[in-house]
Every structure is written in structure tokens, then in C-alpha cells.
Design a protein around this motif. Structure first.
Motif, PDB file in Angstrom:
ATOM      1  N   UNK A  83      34.119 -45.839 -32.585  1.00  0.00           N
ATOM      2  CA  UNK A  83      34.612 -44.733 -33.435  1.00  0.00           C
ATOM      3  C   UNK A  83      34.900 -45.245 -34.979  1.00  0.00           C
ATOM      4  N   UNK A  84      35.871 -46.353 -34.798  1.00  0.00           N
ATOM      5  CA  UNK A  84      36.424 -46.820 -36.101  1.00  0.00           C
ATOM      6  C   UNK A  84      35.017 -47.341 -37.228  1.00  0.00           C
ATOM      7  N   UNK A  85      34.212 -48.079 -36.533  1.00  0.00           N
ATOM      8  CA  UNK A  85      33.085 -48.356 -37.458  1.00  0.00           C
ATOM      9  C   UNK A  85      32.188 -47.284 -37.900  1.00  0.00           C
ATOM     10  N   UNK A  86      32.146 -46.225 -37.112  1.00  0.00           N
ATOM     11  CA  UNK A  86      31.152 -44.995 -37.538  1.00  0.00           C
ATOM     12  C   UNK A  86      32.183 -44.320 -38.646  1.00  0.00           C
ATOM     13  N   UNK A  87      33.409 -44.266 -38.703  1.00  0.00           N
ATOM     14  CA  UNK A  87      34.080 -43.909 -39.955  1.00  0.00           C
ATOM     15  C   UNK A  87      33.658 -44.657 -41.277  1.00  0.00           C
ATOM     16  N   UNK A  88      32.971 -45.778 -41.276  1.00  0.00           N
ATOM     17  CA  UNK A  88      32.663 -46.649 -42.376  1.00  0.00           C
ATOM     18  C   UNK A  88      31.575 -45.899 -42.804  1.00  0.00           C
ATOM     19  N   UNK A  89      30.757 -44.973 -42.086  1.00  0.00           N
ATOM     20  CA  UNK A  89      29.354 -44.317 -42.543  1.00  0.00           C
ATOM     21  C   UNK A  89      29.860 -43.096 -43.648  1.00  0.00           C
ATOM     22  N   UNK A 131      38.733 -53.241 -39.143  1.00  0.00           N
ATOM     23  CA  UNK A 131      37.414 -52.631 -38.901  1.00  0.00           C
ATOM     24  C   UNK A 131      37.435 -51.679 -40.125  1.00  0.00           C
ATOM     25  N   UNK A 132      38.636 -50.841 -40.233  1.00  0.00           N
ATOM     26  CA  UNK A 132      38.641 -50.024 -41.325  1.00  0.00           C
ATOM     27  C   UNK A 132      38.117 -50.510 -42.719  1.00  0.00           C
ATOM     28  N   UNK A 133      38.564 -51.728 -42.861  1.00  0.00           N
ATOM     29  CA  UNK A 133      38.567 -52.484 -44.064  1.00  0.00           C
ATOM     30  C   UNK A 133      36.888 -52.892 -44.223  1.00  0.00           C
TER      31      UNK A 133
END
Length: 433
Positions: free
Chosen positions: A368-374, A328-330
Motif C-alpha cells: 500500500x505504501x509503495x503504491x502511493x508512490x505512483x 518507503x514514503x520517501x
């Protein structure tokens, strides 16, 4: 995988169309139609998936209502009053305006459920306040505003969690509760980092608000401060469903702004409804495309096949969560968050269930992980928004946002390895998972 198979060709079509500028939702619909055509399946399935997914799912209605509530807050004076309230309590410390930025995001997180709404609304005000008279570098103010806006979709209400509930059948009420501690944890790390930066970079100290003025400031901000209580109180008391609570939130924001604060004209209201409709249409088309594509994925038996492959790797639940976080981070570097929730997570959820992972914990961790992509380059939608607002180069914002991104990753690690940080509050309210 057969590269000439209908599924492979549909993936190629979606990728090519998206890379050439077609919105992702439209690209998924086109790719799915191509798959049905090549596979010799009923083309009417597209319309059937629209109807079954969009019009028979009551939960989706909460999304436009929360968007409207956020728009109504931003056009009224609710935002200004809350800023004054936050400044009265934390503005007196070194780097006080930066701390106000974090605190106001915590409060707005309990109202809008959207990071973009926070950045475009209260974030714009914070950017102007922090850069006035050269108090803070414009790039630092923009980076902090982007980082604090990430808290918005984690503390309830949360539009991404509503969409996750759509694909996982997890309880929205418990998902909302589960986001409170992780959101506060992220905010705590951000405030600690701001305190460190304030000392090392010698940020200014704002004039303290006299104690005698605090009651008046609190009273003027009280109607706005009560909005999260009205919203969440209705849900957890059983008086309203989450969707009904979203309608109450929108109505409450309108009544407070128009009747009590008298700060909204008819033109302002019309523009806010129009902006909400545009955002809703964009999200709605993405959901529609994902529903059709998810049907294609199901026909191809992708979730079950992936589950079998992952189980053959003999991953422990912890190992699986680590793998999911890395994936997900990638993906968050290049894909929009809603797309990941609607397309990628349905493929991973069956494996999570097979490994006995709690879906509420899994959902909060993923959101939470996906929101870091913002705020992660190169996509980082919030970064691009702040480039537009702050008028500073992207590279400068990226440089200043990285320390905040590291603290948010630290929060993600705690959330992943200590599920009780997520599940403690839902269990306090009767969750049995």
C-alpha cells in the motif's frame, strides 16, 4: 563504510548508470558484475542467480499472465459493459461519473492486478467520459483516475504482492485475501472525498438509468463481473494455484471477448500480446537485476547487519513499522515500486521477523505504501501517464491529486496501527499467523 570497497563502488556504478538513463534492471546487473569482478568472486554467479531465481520459481509466471489478462480486457468490450453497469448504479448521484470512476477501479482491481493497466485502459475511457461537454475539469478527472488506479494492485489479484511473496516466502493466497479490506477502505475514503467535492464544486448529476433497464445491463455485464469470482474462487477452493488462476483469467478474458462479445480482431489480439510481452520483459529484467544484486547484498551481510543496528535502537514493533513507512514514503517519491520491493524490502524483512511482525500484514502495509508512490511527486508514474492521456500540465494534476493522496495516507495509518484490518479476512479462511 569504506568508499573504495567493491560494494560501495557497485552502488556508485548502479546510481550513475541509472541516472544516465540506463534501465534500473540493467544498471543493477552491471553494478553487480562490477562487484563480483572487484571482489574476486565467480562471474558465473550472475547466470546462476538468473537461472535459480527466474526459471525455477513458478510464481513469477503469474506476472505475465495477469498482464495479458488485463490487456485482453481492455481491447474487448468488457470495459465498456462494466462502465455502463457502474454508471447505472452510482451515476445518478451528484458527481456520479466521479463515483463511477472509483467503483470501476474496485471491479477492475479484481481482474488485472496492475495500476498502470487500469489507468491506461479503463482510466482512459473514464477521462473521456468525465471531460465530455466540460462536465469535470480535465485535471480533476486525471487526478481522480490516477488515485483510483492505485486500488488495482491492492485488491486481489496483485502483481506487487506476487513479487513480495517472491522475496518473503509469504503465502500469495493469504496476501491476496489480506488486500481486500485495505483496498475497500481506500475506495471508501475516495468515494467520501468525491461526495464532498461534488457538493463544494457543484459537479453535475447524470440522468438516472431507468430501473427497468437494470436487469438487462447487469446481464450484459455479468460475464465480465464473474471474472474475479472465477479467478479467486479457483485459488481459494484449492482447484488452482495462483499461477494457474492467472492463466485461467487470461483464457477467460480471451474467450469472453472473442466468443461471447465478439469484439476482438486478430490484429487487436496480436497487439495485446505484443504489449504484454514488452511489459513482461521490462518487469522481468528488473527482477533479474534485483536477484543478482540481492546476492551481492547477501554476500555483504547487509540484512543481518541492518537488523542488528535496528535492534540496538530497541525499537518496538510499532516504532519499526512507523520507521519503515517513513522510509518507503520517501523512497516512493524517487524510485519505482518494483525496485523497492525487490531491493529494499529483503533488507527489512529479517528485522520484521525478529520483532514478531506478521509478514502478511507487513507485506500489505508495504505494498500500500509503495503504491502511493505512483501518485506522489516528483516520480509518480501514474501522474505522468495521466499527463499523456489528459493533455494537461503536471502541476494541475498534482494540485488535484493531493487531497486523494492524504486520504490514502490516512488509510495507510489505519492499516499500520490496526493489523486486524489486514488479517481479519485471511484468518477467516484459516490463516494462523
Amino acid at each position: 563504510m569504506n568508499l573504495a570497497s567493491p560494494f560501495s563502488l557497485s552502488i556508485v556504478a548502479i546510481t550513475v548508470l541509472a541516472l544516465n538513463g540506463l534501465p534500473v534492471g540493467h544498471a543493477m546487473i552491471a553494478g553487480s558484475v562490477l562487484y563480483l569482478l572487484l571482489a574476486g568472486l565467480d562471474m558465473g554467479t550472475v547466470a546462476e542467480q538468473f537461472l535459480n531465481g527466474m526459471y525455477s520459481n513458478y510464481i513469477i509466471l503469474a506476472v505475465p499472465l495477469f498482464i495479458l489478462a488485463a490487456e485482453l480486457m481492455n481491447i474487448g468490450s468488457m470495459t465498456d459493459r462494466l462502465m455502463v453497469f457502474c454508471n447505472a448504479f452510482v451515476g445518478r448521484f451528484r458527481g456520479g461519473l466521479a463515483q463511477v470512476n472509483v467503483l470501476q477501479s474496485i471491479i477492475f482491481a479484481g481482474m488485472s492486478g496492475s495500476a498502470i493497466a487500469d489507468a491506461a485502459g479503463s482510466g482512459k475511457i473514464m477521462q473521456n467520459m468525465m471531460t465530455a461537454d466540460g462536465k469535470y475539469p480535465a485535471s480533476y478527472a486525471a487526478a481522480l483516475t490516477a488515485a483510483t488506479a492505485v486500488i488495482g494492485p491492492i485488491i486481489p489479484p496483485s502483481i506487487p504482492m506476487i513479487i513480495y511473496a517472491l522475496v518473503s516466502d509469504a503465502s500469495i493466497g493469504y496476501l491476496f485475501l489480506a488486500g481486500v479490506v485495505p483496498g475497500l477502505l481506500m475506495a471508501g475514503f475516495q468515494m467520501l472525498l468525491v461526495a464532498i467535492h461534488s457538493r463544494t464544486r457543484n459537479f453535475p448529476v447524470e440522468p438516472p438509468t431507468p430501473v427497468r433497464e437494470l436487469p438487462g445491463i447487469t446481464v450484459r455485464a455479468l460475464p465480465a463481473l464473474l471474472m474475479p469470482l472465477v479467478l479467486l474462487g479457483g485459488i481459494y477452493s484449492g482447484v488452482t494455484t495462483p499461477t494457474e488462476a492467472a492463466a485461467v483469467a487470461a483464457a477467460y478474458a480471451l474467450i469472453i471477448s472473442v466468443v461471447l462479445y465478439r469484439s476482438v480482431s486478430f490484429g487487436d489480439f496480436y497487439n495485446s500480446v505484443l504489449a504484454s510481452a514488452r511489459t513482461t520483459a521490462s518487469i522481468g529484467m528488473l527482477i533479474a537485476g534485483a536477484l543478482v544484486f540481492n546476492y551481492v547484498v547477501t554476500v555483504e551481510n547487509i540484512p543481518q547487519s541492518l537488523s542488528v543496528v535496528l535492534q540496538s535502537w530497541d525499537l518496538s514493533p510499532t516504532g519499526f513499522l512507523i520507521l519503515v513507512n517513513i522510509i518507503l514514503l520517501l523512497l516512493g517519491c524517487v524510485l519505482e515500486g518494483t525496485t523497492i520491493i525487490l531491493v529494499i524490502l529483503p533488507v527489512l524483512i529479517p528485522t520484521a521477523q525478529a520483532l514478531g511482525i506478521d509478514l502478511v500484514h507487513f507485506g500489505v502495509m508495504c505494498v500500500v505504501n509503495i503504491m502511493l508512490g505512483l501518485v506522489t511527486p516528483p516520480y509518480g508514474l501514474l501522474l505522468f501517464i495521466m499527463v499523456h492521456i489528459a493533455k494537461v500540465p503536471l502541476r494541475d494534476i498534482v494540485r488535484d491529486v493531493l487531497p486523494f493522496l492524504y486520504t490514502m495516507i490516512a488509510s495507510l495509518i489505519i492499516i499500520t496501527f490496526f493489523p486486524e484490518t489486514v488479517l481479519w479476512l485471511p484468518r477467516l479462511f484459516g490463516y494462523q499467523g
